[in-house]
Design a protein around this motif. Structure first.
Motif, PDB file in Angstrom:
ATOM      1  N   THR A 193       0.791  -1.253  -0.048  1.00  0.00           N
ATOM      2  CA  THR A 193      -0.099   0.089   0.021  1.00  0.00           C
ATOM      3  C   THR A 193       0.794   1.388   0.116  1.00  0.00           C
ATOM      4  OG1 THR A 193       0.045  -0.230   2.392  1.00  0.00           O
ATOM      5  CG2 THR A 193      -2.070  -1.097   1.256  1.00  0.00           C
ATOM      6  N   ASP A 194       2.297   1.086   0.148  1.00  0.00           N
ATOM      7  CA  ASP A 194       2.952   2.327   0.117  1.00  0.00           C
ATOM      8  C   ASP A 194       3.838   2.419  -1.270  1.00  0.00           C
ATOM      9  OD1 ASP A 194       4.985   4.240   0.452  1.00  0.00           O
ATOM     10  OD2 ASP A 194       6.164   3.153   2.119  1.00  0.00           O
ATOM     11  N   PRO A 195       3.422   3.326  -2.162  1.00  0.00           N
ATOM     12  CA  PRO A 195       3.991   3.446  -3.500  1.00  0.00           C
ATOM     13  C   PRO A 195       5.551   3.300  -3.500  1.00  0.00           C
ATOM     14  CG  PRO A 195       2.982   5.591  -2.901  1.00  0.00           C
ATOM     15  CD  PRO A 195       2.347   4.604  -1.778  1.00  0.00           C
ATOM     16  N   LEU A 196       5.942   4.184  -2.319  1.00  0.00           N
ATOM     17  CA  LEU A 196       7.404   4.252  -2.289  1.00  0.00           C
ATOM     18  C   LEU A 196       8.183   2.587  -2.295  1.00  0.00           C
ATOM     19  CD1 LEU A 196       7.844   7.197  -0.103  1.00  0.00           C
ATOM     20  CD2 LEU A 196       8.582   6.884  -2.520  1.00  0.00           C
ATOM     21  N   GLN A 197       7.264   1.630  -1.434  1.00  0.00           N
ATOM     22  CA  GLN A 197       7.911   0.341  -1.586  1.00  0.00           C
ATOM     23  C   GLN A 197       7.293  -0.605  -2.853  1.00  0.00           C
ATOM     24  OE1 GLN A 197       7.585  -1.723   2.433  1.00  0.00           O
ATOM     25  NE2 GLN A 197       6.676   0.262   3.045  1.00  0.00           N
ATOM     26  N   VAL A 198       6.263   0.009  -3.444  1.00  0.00           N
ATOM     27  CA  VAL A 198       5.512  -1.086  -4.363  1.00  0.00           C
ATOM     28  C   VAL A 198       6.394  -0.922  -5.564  1.00  0.00           C
ATOM     29  CG1 VAL A 198       3.531  -1.098  -5.865  1.00  0.00           C
ATOM     30  CG2 VAL A 198       3.161  -0.735  -3.708  1.00  0.00           C
ATOM     31  N   THR A 209       8.643  -0.360 -12.686  1.00  0.00           N
ATOM     32  CA  THR A 209       7.271   0.367 -12.572  1.00  0.00           C
ATOM     33  C   THR A 209       7.608   1.879 -12.202  1.00  0.00           C
ATOM     34  OG1 THR A 209       6.534  -1.848 -11.571  1.00  0.00           O
ATOM     35  CG2 THR A 209       5.147   0.532 -11.351  1.00  0.00           C
ATOM     36  N   THR A 210       6.588   2.358 -12.763  1.00  0.00           N
ATOM     37  CA  THR A 210       6.509   3.987 -12.672  1.00  0.00           C
ATOM     38  C   THR A 210       5.263   4.198 -12.163  1.00  0.00           C
ATOM     39  OG1 THR A 210       8.097   4.704 -14.324  1.00  0.00           O
ATOM     40  CG2 THR A 210       6.505   6.264 -13.639  1.00  0.00           C
ATOM     41  N   ILE A 211       5.097   4.744 -10.925  1.00  0.00           N
ATOM     42  CA  ILE A 211       3.715   5.013 -10.366  1.00  0.00           C
ATOM     43  C   ILE A 211       3.605   6.521 -10.457  1.00  0.00           C
ATOM     44  CG2 ILE A 211       2.397   4.999  -8.096  1.00  0.00           C
ATOM     45  CD1 ILE A 211       3.516   2.565  -7.379  1.00  0.00           C
ATOM     46  N   VAL A 212       2.316   6.824 -11.134  1.00  0.00           N
ATOM     47  CA  VAL A 212       1.838   8.166 -11.337  1.00  0.00           C
ATOM     48  C   VAL A 212       0.865   8.514  -9.991  1.00  0.00           C
ATOM     49  CG1 VAL A 212       0.569   9.623 -12.499  1.00  0.00           C
ATOM     50  CG2 VAL A 212       1.908   8.013 -13.790  1.00  0.00           C
ATOM     51  N   VAL A 218     -11.166   3.411  -0.512  1.00  0.00           N
ATOM     52  CA  VAL A 218     -12.296   3.247  -1.454  1.00  0.00           C
ATOM     53  C   VAL A 218     -12.574   4.248  -2.659  1.00  0.00           C
ATOM     54  CG1 VAL A 218     -14.715   2.279  -1.402  1.00  0.00           C
ATOM     55  CG2 VAL A 218     -13.210   1.382   0.407  1.00  0.00           C
ATOM     56  N   GLY A 219     -12.538   3.838  -3.621  1.00  0.00           N
ATOM     57  CA  GLY A 219     -12.861   4.801  -4.692  1.00  0.00           C
ATOM     58  C   GLY A 219     -11.424   5.494  -5.188  1.00  0.00           C
ATOM     59  N   GLY A 220     -10.184   5.189  -4.471  1.00  0.00           N
ATOM     60  CA  GLY A 220      -9.180   5.767  -4.989  1.00  0.00           C
ATOM     61  C   GLY A 220      -8.599   5.204  -6.097  1.00  0.00           C
ATOM     62  N   VAL A 221      -7.668   6.053  -6.788  1.00  0.00           N
ATOM     63  CA  VAL A 221      -7.300   5.576  -8.189  1.00  0.00           C
ATOM     64  C   VAL A 221      -5.460   5.150  -8.118  1.00  0.00           C
ATOM     65  CG1 VAL A 221      -6.640   6.489 -10.399  1.00  0.00           C
ATOM     66  CG2 VAL A 221      -8.673   7.082  -9.244  1.00  0.00           C
ATOM     67  N   TRP A 222      -5.364   4.175  -8.782  1.00  0.00           N
ATOM     68  CA  TRP A 222      -3.943   3.642  -8.806  1.00  0.00           C
ATOM     69  C   TRP A 222      -3.490   3.706 -10.353  1.00  0.00           C
ATOM     70  CZ3 TRP A 222      -2.008  -1.960  -7.728  1.00  0.00           C
ATOM     71  CH2 TRP A 222      -0.554  -2.091  -7.726  1.00  0.00           C
ATOM     72  N   ILE A 239      -9.069   0.904  -9.729  1.00  0.00           N
ATOM     73  CA  ILE A 239      -9.870   1.776  -8.711  1.00  0.00           C
ATOM     74  C   ILE A 239     -10.186   0.777  -7.404  1.00  0.00           C
ATOM     75  CG2 ILE A 239     -12.065   2.832  -8.134  1.00  0.00           C
ATOM     76  CD1 ILE A 239     -10.483   4.305 -10.553  1.00  0.00           C
ATOM     77  N   PHE A 240      -9.724   1.284  -6.328  1.00  0.00           N
ATOM     78  CA  PHE A 240      -9.945   0.417  -5.075  1.00  0.00           C
ATOM     79  C   PHE A 240     -11.290   0.486  -4.768  1.00  0.00           C
ATOM     80  CE2 PHE A 240      -5.629   1.951  -4.800  1.00  0.00           C
ATOM     81  CZ  PHE A 240      -5.023   0.556  -4.627  1.00  0.00           C
ATOM     82  N   LYS A 241     -11.925  -0.734  -4.688  1.00  0.00           N
ATOM     83  CA  LYS A 241     -13.245  -1.208  -4.197  1.00  0.00           C
ATOM     84  C   LYS A 241     -13.316  -1.329  -2.532  1.00  0.00           C
ATOM     85  CE  LYS A 241     -14.734  -0.822  -8.258  1.00  0.00           C
ATOM     86  NZ  LYS A 241     -15.627   0.428  -8.536  1.00  0.00           N
ATOM     87  N   GLU A 242     -12.514  -2.100  -2.160  1.00  0.00           N
ATOM     88  CA  GLU A 242     -12.227  -2.225  -0.542  1.00  0.00           C
ATOM     89  C   GLU A 242     -11.012  -2.300  -0.044  1.00  0.00           C
ATOM     90  OE1 GLU A 242     -14.222  -5.909   0.881  1.00  0.00           O
ATOM     91  OE2 GLU A 242     -15.398  -6.375  -0.871  1.00  0.00           O
ATOM     92  N   VAL A 243     -10.805  -1.679   1.087  1.00  0.00           N
ATOM     93  CA  VAL A 243      -9.338  -1.446   1.726  1.00  0.00           C
ATOM     94  C   VAL A 243      -9.678  -1.673   3.190  1.00  0.00           C
ATOM     95  CG1 VAL A 243      -7.581   0.059   2.258  1.00  0.00           C
ATOM     96  CG2 VAL A 243      -8.743   0.077  -0.072  1.00  0.00           C
ATOM     97  N   LEU A 244      -9.462  -2.965   3.669  1.00  0.00           N
ATOM     98  CA  LEU A 244      -9.587  -3.558   4.944  1.00  0.00           C
ATOM     99  C   LEU A 244      -8.175  -3.737   5.567  1.00  0.00           C
ATOM    100  CD1 LEU A 244     -12.637  -5.586   4.339  1.00  0.00           C
ATOM    101  CD2 LEU A 244     -12.840  -3.254   5.284  1.00  0.00           C
TER     102      LEU A 244
END
Length: 329
Positions: A193-198, A209-212, A218-222, A239-244
């Motif tokens: 979940t941390d783009p610096l690690q992903v 990988t390049t992450i923009v 929920v509803g967030g964009v990747w 698009i994130f649908k569930e984040v638990l």
């Protein structure tokens, strides 16, 4: 559920409604299809699912050795809870010797009578399955774990999930990939979940990988672009649908090779405690069997997924210097 030192606990998510999972535990025609590790070649059983009723399951391994288990149901609450005894008296003598070395002649019940409690709980359209086994002593519990109880039950539940996929009609539309990660669940969750690690581990071997954008809510964009070793770019948007946290992420994915046919699917990541590590499972469901087959043939999705989880495991084991990547435009 508190776990005593003489007990074994496994909690897993089964991707099917509770009523269907209950049926898989109580219908002998279904149970024989998923019970036991993948190595077994044959399974047979008889179930009398009522308080005081008996059960028996016999597993046969590739060398022909048979491992019978029998017992009695102590509690039966439909679609909620099963409690039963587990008696391995009829297992081969060599197996009893491994459980209790130096046992007295005629002692053919080395592990004693185990008591297993299975709980079924709704988890949205899935089922949270809790398997709790109590032993006669800590020593017996440790011996059973040493012989592979954890792996055996993990493989059984994997088979159960595969069976549920077939029964719910998505077996030809899904891909499931699992890996035991040598890191605590919270650490694995952070790496996902941390783009610096992903960017340090995402993608098959040889990819970067390049992450923009990565807004894990929920509803967030990747939005990210994967760069293949041959220079081909693969832009993706999810698009994130569930984040638990720290147990489950669901996102709807769209993307693919520049100039090629895209890939659309819903991806579910589950993070389950596995001793001191984590069982990480990716489940992708596609619109049609043809879409699923396309990503397997065109993108090598199954092997690519396995390599990606392998890179994640290596990153968490070897540290931040494992891989280089980019965040930004």
């Amino acid at each position: 559920m508190p776990v005593a030192a003489d007990a074994f606990l496994m909690v897993r998510t089964v991707h099917a409604p509770r009523a269907l999972v209950w049926q898989a535990w109580t219908d002998p025609k279904l149970l024989v299809q998923w019970w036991g590790p993948r190595a077994l070649t044959h399974c047979e059983c008889a179930l009398d699912v009522r308080v005081g009723g008996s059960h028996s399951v016999t597993m046969q391994m590739p060398d022909g050795t048979r491992y019978p288990i029998r017992g009695e149901y102590l509690e039966v609450l439909p679609m909620q809870r099963l409690v039963m005894t587990m008696d391995c008296t009829d297992h081969p003598a060599a197996w009893h010797d491994m459980i209790r070395p130096g046992r007295a002649p005629g002692d053919n019940n080395a592990p004693g009578i185990m008591v297993q409690t299975v709980q079924f709980e709704d988890d949205g359209d899935r089922t949270r399955l809790t398997i709790h086994t109590r032993f006669d002593s800590i020593k017996i519990r440790n011996a059973m774990v040493q012989l592979g109880m954890n792996q055996g039950w993990s493989e059984s539940v994997e088979k159960l999930n595969e069976q549920m996929a077939a029964l719910t009609g998505i077996v030809d539309r899904h891909i499931v990939i699992s890996r035991a990660i040598k890191a605590p669940r919270e650490r694995v969750w952070a790496a996902m979940t941390d783009p610096l690690q992903v960017v340090k581990w995402w993608g098959p071997t040889g990819f970067s990988t390049t992450i923009v954008e990565m807004d894990v809510r929920v509803g967030g964009v990747w939005k990210h672009t994967m760069h293949g070793p041959d220079g081909t770019d693969y832009p993706n948007k999810s698009i994130f649908k569930e984040v638990l946290p720290p147990g489950r992420i669901v996102y709807a994915h769209a993307g693919g090779k520049v100039g090629g046919k895209g890939a659309n699917f819903v991806s579910t990541w589950t993070f389950e405690e596995l001793g001191e590590g984590t069982l990480l499972t990716i489940r992708m469901v596609f619109p049609t069997p043809a879409d699923r087959d396309h990503v397997v043939a065109e993108y090598g999705a199954i092997e690519g997924g396995r390599q990606t989880l392998g890179r994640l495991d290596a990153y968490l084991t070897q540290g931040d210097g494992y891989n280089q990547a980019v965040i930004g435009e």
